[in-house]
Motif scaffolding. Sequence first.
Motif, PDB file in Angstrom:
ATOM      1  N   PRO A   1       0.833  -1.211   0.000  1.00 48.20           N
ATOM      2  CA  PRO A   1       0.000   0.000   0.000  1.00 48.20           C
ATOM      3  C   PRO A   1       0.868   1.262   0.000  1.00 48.20           C
ATOM      4  N   GLY A   2       0.393   2.282  -0.673  1.00 46.35           N
ATOM      5  CA  GLY A   2       1.149   3.530  -0.750  1.00 46.35           C
ATOM      6  C   GLY A   2       2.372   3.418  -1.631  1.00 46.35           C
ATOM      7  N   LEU A   3       2.418   2.383  -2.462  1.00 42.09           N
ATOM      8  CA  LEU A   3       3.545   2.126  -3.374  1.00 42.09           C
ATOM      9  C   LEU A   3       4.875   1.985  -2.637  1.00 42.09           C
ATOM     10  N   LYS A   4       4.823   1.487  -1.430  1.00 45.86           N
ATOM     11  CA  LYS A   4       6.046   1.242  -0.661  1.00 45.86           C
ATOM     12  C   LYS A   4       6.435  -0.226  -0.796  1.00 45.86           C
ATOM     13  N   LEU A   5       7.736  -0.460  -0.713  1.00 49.37           N
ATOM     14  CA  LEU A   5       8.213  -1.837  -0.769  1.00 49.37           C
ATOM     15  C   LEU A   5       7.844  -2.570   0.515  1.00 49.37           C
ATOM     16  N   LYS A   6       7.392  -3.812   0.371  1.00 51.03           N
ATOM     17  CA  LYS A   6       7.056  -4.622   1.542  1.00 51.03           C
ATOM     18  C   LYS A   6       8.319  -5.011   2.300  1.00 51.03           C
ATOM     19  N   LYS A   7       9.360  -5.381   1.554  1.00 54.75           N
ATOM     20  CA  LYS A   7      10.643  -5.685   2.183  1.00 54.75           C
ATOM     21  C   LYS A   7      11.739  -4.945   1.436  1.00 54.75           C
ATOM     22  N   LYS A   8      12.780  -4.597   2.170  1.00 56.94           N
ATOM     23  CA  LYS A   8      13.885  -3.842   1.582  1.00 56.94           C
ATOM     24  C   LYS A   8      14.604  -4.685   0.535  1.00 56.94           C
ATOM     25  N   ILE A   9      15.144  -3.993  -0.455  1.00 58.10           N
ATOM     26  CA  ILE A   9      15.876  -4.667  -1.525  1.00 58.10           C
ATOM     27  C   ILE A   9      17.209  -3.964  -1.753  1.00 58.10           C
ATOM     28  N   ALA A  10      18.079  -4.638  -2.461  1.00 58.93           N
ATOM     29  CA  ALA A  10      19.350  -4.037  -2.890  1.00 58.93           C
ATOM     30  C   ALA A  10      19.063  -3.176  -4.118  1.00 58.93           C
ATOM     31  N   MET A  11      19.365  -1.879  -4.025  1.00 57.02           N
ATOM     32  CA  MET A  11      19.063  -0.969  -5.131  1.00 57.02           C
ATOM     33  C   MET A  11      20.242  -0.782  -6.088  1.00 57.02           C
ATOM     34  N   ILE A  12      21.452  -0.976  -5.625  1.00 57.14           N
ATOM     35  CA  ILE A  12      22.616  -0.704  -6.475  1.00 57.14           C
ATOM     36  C   ILE A  12      22.660  -1.594  -7.718  1.00 57.14           C
ATOM     37  N   PRO A  13      22.210  -2.845  -7.677  1.00 57.86           N
ATOM     38  CA  PRO A  13      22.149  -3.592  -8.938  1.00 57.86           C
ATOM     39  C   PRO A  13      21.261  -2.912  -9.988  1.00 57.86           C
ATOM     40  N   TYR A  14      20.166  -2.309  -9.558  1.00 61.72           N
ATOM     41  CA  TYR A  14      19.296  -1.566 -10.478  1.00 61.72           C
ATOM     42  C   TYR A  14      20.003  -0.307 -10.986  1.00 61.72           C
ATOM     43  N   ILE A  15      20.750   0.341 -10.096  1.00 65.09           N
ATOM     44  CA  ILE A  15      21.508   1.535 -10.483  1.00 65.09           C
ATOM     45  C   ILE A  15      22.540   1.172 -11.548  1.00 65.09           C
ATOM     46  N   LEU A  16      23.198   0.040 -11.369  1.00 65.63           N
ATOM     47  CA  LEU A  16      24.211  -0.419 -12.327  1.00 65.63           C
ATOM     48  C   LEU A  16      23.594  -0.710 -13.697  1.00 65.63           C
ATOM     49  N   VAL A  17      22.518  -1.466 -13.720  1.00 68.59           N
ATOM     50  CA  VAL A  17      21.862  -1.789 -14.991  1.00 68.59           C
ATOM     51  C   VAL A  17      21.318  -0.518 -15.637  1.00 68.59           C
ATOM     52  N   GLY A  18      20.731   0.358 -14.824  1.00 70.96           N
ATOM     53  CA  GLY A  18      20.243   1.636 -15.345  1.00 70.96           C
ATOM     54  C   GLY A  18      21.374   2.466 -15.932  1.00 70.96           C
ATOM     55  N   PHE A  19      22.528   2.440 -15.271  1.00 67.88           N
ATOM     56  CA  PHE A  19      23.687   3.173 -15.788  1.00 67.88           C
ATOM     57  C   PHE A  19      24.061   2.674 -17.182  1.00 67.88           C
ATOM     58  N   TRP A  20      24.151   1.358 -17.324  1.00 68.90           N
ATOM     59  CA  TRP A  20      24.541   0.801 -18.617  1.00 68.90           C
ATOM     60  C   TRP A  20      23.545   1.174 -19.707  1.00 68.90           C
ATOM     61  N   LEU A  21      22.261   1.081 -19.412  1.00 69.32           N
ATOM     62  CA  LEU A  21      21.237   1.428 -20.404  1.00 69.32           C
ATOM     63  C   LEU A  21      21.340   2.894 -20.815  1.00 69.32           C
ATOM     64  N   VAL A  22      21.425   3.765 -19.831  1.00 71.68           N
ATOM     65  CA  VAL A  22      21.474   5.201 -20.118  1.00 71.68           C
ATOM     66  C   VAL A  22      22.791   5.576 -20.790  1.00 71.68           C
ATOM     67  N   PHE A  23      23.883   4.958 -20.386  1.00 68.50           N
ATOM     68  CA  PHE A  23      25.171   5.261 -20.992  1.00 68.50           C
ATOM     69  C   PHE A  23      25.158   4.941 -22.482  1.00 68.50           C
ATOM     70  N   VAL A  24      24.629   3.769 -22.818  1.00 67.17           N
ATOM     71  CA  VAL A  24      24.589   3.343 -24.229  1.00 67.17           C
ATOM     72  C   VAL A  24      23.681   4.261 -25.050  1.00 67.17           C
ATOM     73  N   ILE A  25      22.570   4.680 -24.468  1.00 70.38           N
ATOM     74  CA  ILE A  25      21.582   5.455 -25.229  1.00 70.38           C
ATOM     75  C   ILE A  25      21.869   6.953 -25.236  1.00 70.38           C
ATOM     76  N   CYS A  26      22.286   7.510 -24.096  1.00 68.99           N
ATOM     77  CA  CYS A  26      22.329   8.973 -23.940  1.00 68.99           C
ATOM     78  C   CYS A  26      23.704   9.626 -24.005  1.00 68.99           C
ATOM     79  N   VAL A  27      24.762   8.869 -23.826  1.00 71.44           N
ATOM     80  CA  VAL A  27      26.082   9.501 -23.784  1.00 71.44           C
ATOM     81  C   VAL A  27      26.657   9.572 -25.195  1.00 71.44           C
ATOM     82  N   PRO A  28      27.097  10.776 -25.564  1.00 71.59           N
ATOM     83  CA  PRO A  28      27.609  10.962 -26.941  1.00 71.59           C
ATOM     84  C   PRO A  28      28.870  10.171 -27.224  1.00 71.59           C
TER      85      PRO A  28
END
Length: 147
Positions: A120-147
Amino acid sequence: MFKEVCFCISQGLLFTAALMDLFLKEVYDFLWMIFVPLCTALLFVSGNATSTVLISLFIYFIIQEILMARVYGRADCHALWCCALLFSAFGADLEVYTIHMGVTFFLMCIIQYFKGNIGPGLKLKKKIAMIPYILVGFWLVFVICVP
């Protein structure tokens, strides 16, 4: 050559942080103590340390380390800011850092939704590791957005 070596080292540090977050649920500060000077040197050597980029980094630093520190973990704040520093070394600015943060949250929300970890309230029920998402997001954005 310097740029490529720094990029590889920074990705190794970020990957290590992701593994530590995933398995230990903590990330040692020494990773950021290596990452920040390395990418700062890269930023200045690359010639991308313009006043606009430095102001963008400062704004993003304030957002991450002061405002968002209440939303997610301190290591996540450090990781997002370090990614911004690396993006800057390759010519990106505040817009790209923000896209990266958005992509990270989008990936995390979609995956956690399908895992049934959104409560409820769009909150996570249990805590998760966020840095793996940050890493994958970095790779996606780097490939698409960095000149």
